[in-house]
Design an enzyme around this catalytic site. Sequence first.
Site, PDB file in Angstrom:
ATOM      1  N   LYS A  18       0.840  -1.207   0.000  1.00  0.00           N
ATOM      2  CA  LYS A  18       0.000   0.000   0.000  1.00  0.00           C
ATOM      3  C   LYS A  18       0.874   1.257   0.000  1.00  0.00           C
ATOM      4  CE  LYS A  18      -2.706   2.638   3.337  1.00  0.00           C
ATOM      5  NZ  LYS A  18      -4.051   2.884   2.811  1.00  0.00           N
ATOM      6  N   LYS A 114     -18.193  -4.777  -5.717  1.00  0.00           N
ATOM      7  CA  LYS A 114     -17.844  -5.681  -4.622  1.00  0.00           C
ATOM      8  C   LYS A 114     -17.607  -7.074  -5.191  1.00  0.00           C
ATOM      9  CE  LYS A 114     -19.511  -2.855  -1.232  1.00  0.00           C
ATOM     10  NZ  LYS A 114     -18.641  -2.173  -0.291  1.00  0.00           N
ATOM     11  N   ASN A 119     -15.914  -7.949   1.253  1.00  0.00           N
ATOM     12  CA  ASN A 119     -15.681  -6.511   1.277  1.00  0.00           C
ATOM     13  C   ASN A 119     -14.488  -6.132   0.387  1.00  0.00           C
ATOM     14  OD1 ASN A 119     -15.749  -3.799   1.997  1.00  0.00           O
ATOM     15  ND2 ASN A 119     -14.481  -4.109   3.805  1.00  0.00           N
ATOM     16  N   SER A 429     -17.793  12.156   6.377  1.00  0.00           N
ATOM     17  CA  SER A 429     -16.393  12.411   6.711  1.00  0.00           C
ATOM     18  C   SER A 429     -15.804  13.452   5.776  1.00  0.00           C
ATOM     19  CB  SER A 429     -15.587  11.122   6.626  1.00  0.00           C
ATOM     20  OG  SER A 429     -15.645  10.593   5.326  1.00  0.00           O
ATOM     21  N   TRP A 557     -19.028  -5.551   8.461  1.00  0.00           N
ATOM     22  CA  TRP A 557     -17.631  -5.142   8.391  1.00  0.00           C
ATOM     23  C   TRP A 557     -16.843  -5.542   9.626  1.00  0.00           C
ATOM     24  CZ3 TRP A 557     -18.126   0.289   5.605  1.00  0.00           C
ATOM     25  CH2 TRP A 557     -18.305   0.051   4.245  1.00  0.00           C
ATOM     26  N   ASP A 595     -25.565   5.111   8.610  1.00  0.00           N
ATOM     27  CA  ASP A 595     -24.964   4.537   7.403  1.00  0.00           C
ATOM     28  C   ASP A 595     -25.149   3.031   7.348  1.00  0.00           C
ATOM     29  OD1 ASP A 595     -23.942   6.973   6.489  1.00  0.00           O
ATOM     30  OD2 ASP A 595     -22.166   6.798   7.768  1.00  0.00           O
ATOM     31  N   CYS A 640     -23.142   2.570   0.204  1.00  0.00           N
ATOM     32  CA  CYS A 640     -22.143   2.545  -0.837  1.00  0.00           C
ATOM     33  C   CYS A 640     -22.684   1.583  -1.886  1.00  0.00           C
ATOM     34  CB  CYS A 640     -20.843   2.004  -0.310  1.00  0.00           C
ATOM     35  SG  CYS A 640     -20.197   2.999   1.001  1.00  0.00           S
ATOM     36  N   HIS A 691     -14.091   8.163  -5.170  1.00  0.00           N
ATOM     37  CA  HIS A 691     -13.018   7.174  -5.087  1.00  0.00           C
ATOM     38  C   HIS A 691     -11.829   7.544  -5.958  1.00  0.00           C
ATOM     39  CE1 HIS A 691     -16.672   5.172  -3.785  1.00  0.00           C
ATOM     40  NE2 HIS A 691     -15.891   4.605  -2.906  1.00  0.00           N
TER      41      HIS A 691
END
Length: 756
Positions: A18, A114, A119, A429, A557, A595, A640, A691
């Site tokens: 990452k 997805k 996830n 956010s 999640w 959410d 989402c 995204h």
Amino acid sequence: MTTTIIGYPRIGSHRELKFAVQKYFKQQVSARELAQTAAELRKQNWDTISKAGIDQLVSNDFSYYDTTLDTANLLNIVPKRYKELNLSPLDEYFAQARGYQGDKGDVTALSMKKWFNTNYHYLVPEFEDDTDVKLVGTKIFDEYQEAKNQGYQTRPVILGPYTLLRLGAFEGKKQATDFTQAVVNAYEAIFEKLAALGADWIQLDEPQLVKDQSEADLELFTDLYKPLLANKHGLKVLAQTYFGDVRDSYDLLTSLDFDGLGLDFHEGDESLNLIQSKGFPADKVLFAGVINGKNIWKANYDQKLDLIHKLPKTDIVLTSSCSLLHVPYTLENEPQLDEKYKKYLAFAKEKLTELTDLDHILGGTGDDALKANEALFAKPRYEENQAIIDKVASLKDSDFHRKPSRAERAAIQKKEFNLPELPTTTIGSFPQTREVRRNRAKYKRGEISKEQYDQFNRDRIKECVEFQEKIGIDVLVHGEYERNDMVEYFGEKLDGFLFTSNAWVQSYGTRCVKPPLIWGDVSRNKPITVAESVYAQSLTDKPMKGMLTGPVTILNWSFPREDISKKESTLQIALAMQGEVLDLEKNGIKIIQIDEAALREKLPLRKSDWYSRYLDWAIPAFRLLGAKVQPTTQIHTHMCYSEFGDIIDAIDDMDADVISFEASRADLTLLDTLQKTHFQTHVGPGVYDIHSSRIPSEKEVAGTIHKILKKVPLENVWINPDCGLKTRGTTETTASLENVVAATKQVRQELAHEGR
Ligand code: GLN
Ligand code: ZN
């Protein structure tokens, strides 16, 4: 017996990949340096897996971003708009993954979906009419050879042709079946080259087979594999399935000339039945997915042995139920976690040991491992909370219904809030800048006090509110600076959850999540979000949204329990969060967003199970949260993803007042669904894709708003980005939101002119 796995995590046990990829994006490391990091990570994986005693290793399970995208690029399935940028192959690859905005052009990313019921997200391969499917890449060969140079014979893995075509988007007139021949030729070329390099097996992942299959589906599968399996070039071919069972294609799979069949015995309810009732061909190897690749609980060896003893006595390879990509690397990275918990857990590396333990037990040399495992499971794992169990058991039907009806509430709330047409808002956010993360890290390390930590966040809230007021957003948010992750944050404050320090799981590309673990019965012992929301509301006269995560998402999640049902666990969470909703309301917060980002993703893969095994409890669990609030309190939700076509009624049935969707990356097809089904909930289909770091122009957003207004009644429409902004930078966020507000104002004016 032999042991193997389907795939291994690749992001790095400390997310090295990452960070390297992100540095590459910022031009802080070169392509060569990135390639070096990648090679080191692959080597570490092979070394780890081999040292653990796994017999057959895999290769090409690595990816810079996504293995579906890798497969598409290997086969020249790259839309023209990316090729026309004339970038290096690596940059062209990343342009598809995340969009490109620079001196060579401006394109959005491929759409992202997805991955089955996980996830994880994959990039959708896009076929244009003139897409020339053929083998052009070398990744699978390079990585096979790389392992071989290190002394490892591996089984290269790649997405199978059938799943590739079924996941593909067909942009022109041509359909999947028009590409059959080209795809067969391309895979045959892969076989030929791998065989020449010395490979003995190839693994073709065909998870699509665990969904409901039509006649046409099976026909396509046959048309692909009949010719392909007639030209194996000496290679042995494994058809690998996971995330369910292959009840519709079992006969076909066993009749075709595969050398191995990989079946999931964990999620595949019917897998054992199929084998027992229909038999398993003696000329094939059964790759038996016995170790749960999706969850982190230690396997109960007696149960696994029971299962294995029921399998046919042919050639069996013990494997994971799916790729271990979906679990974290290793418990070794969790020194903080008490041994009393750890002894019940197994992450990727520990699952390798479970496989070899089972192998040893079956071979007569694993008595100690078996005894230790039996001793562990002989005792109860945790102490039950009887009060909560009783509370869930005593829930009545009326507890799940809000009064008055949504239409009546809409009228009441219209007066209450007096918002303009096309009210603007965001999903919650705001960018989690380096400073925000550093502040949290300092607090966690004990370098600053709780007061200092809170004060820093309050300052950010204040800035955030001022910014939203300045640009003219109608319904504000506080920015969620105090939250690391929308689920972890709540999990940490509820009883019944456990946390890890480094248990990252890849969600998409460079994005990882660290799911909490539901250890026991869940309850809330004090308010969680009230202080921040009340502070933020005190700074403005505009409505401030309280911001919560819904029970289904918290469950989906997290790593769920497997000793009680998901329904029961979710209802426990719902009751806890209902308390939070009522506390927010009591403290003057009039709009509360709950959410359910992940509601869609755990929809069972087979349609016949959608309601009975999921929606019938998931939707009521959400409703429980809003069932007791005043009619003037407006409940929002956010989801989402946008493939809601077939469950749109269930979503309306959540009885929220307003919902925002992630829609822009799937080309707003959702709008047709909203129109067709006369969707009742007021709705904000995202007007731009968060995204990607691309900034949508005012004109673009205005165009999107007009598209929305063609399908959804004006009085129902909200304007917002398509998801939270925490992963974005401040500059692009500011510019994007300014454009959104400007575009909305422009459209409002146009409407006023038209006299609407
Ligand atoms: N409120 C959350 C946020 O804005 C929602 C995130 C999500 O949908 N994934 O971050
Ligand atoms: Zn979202």
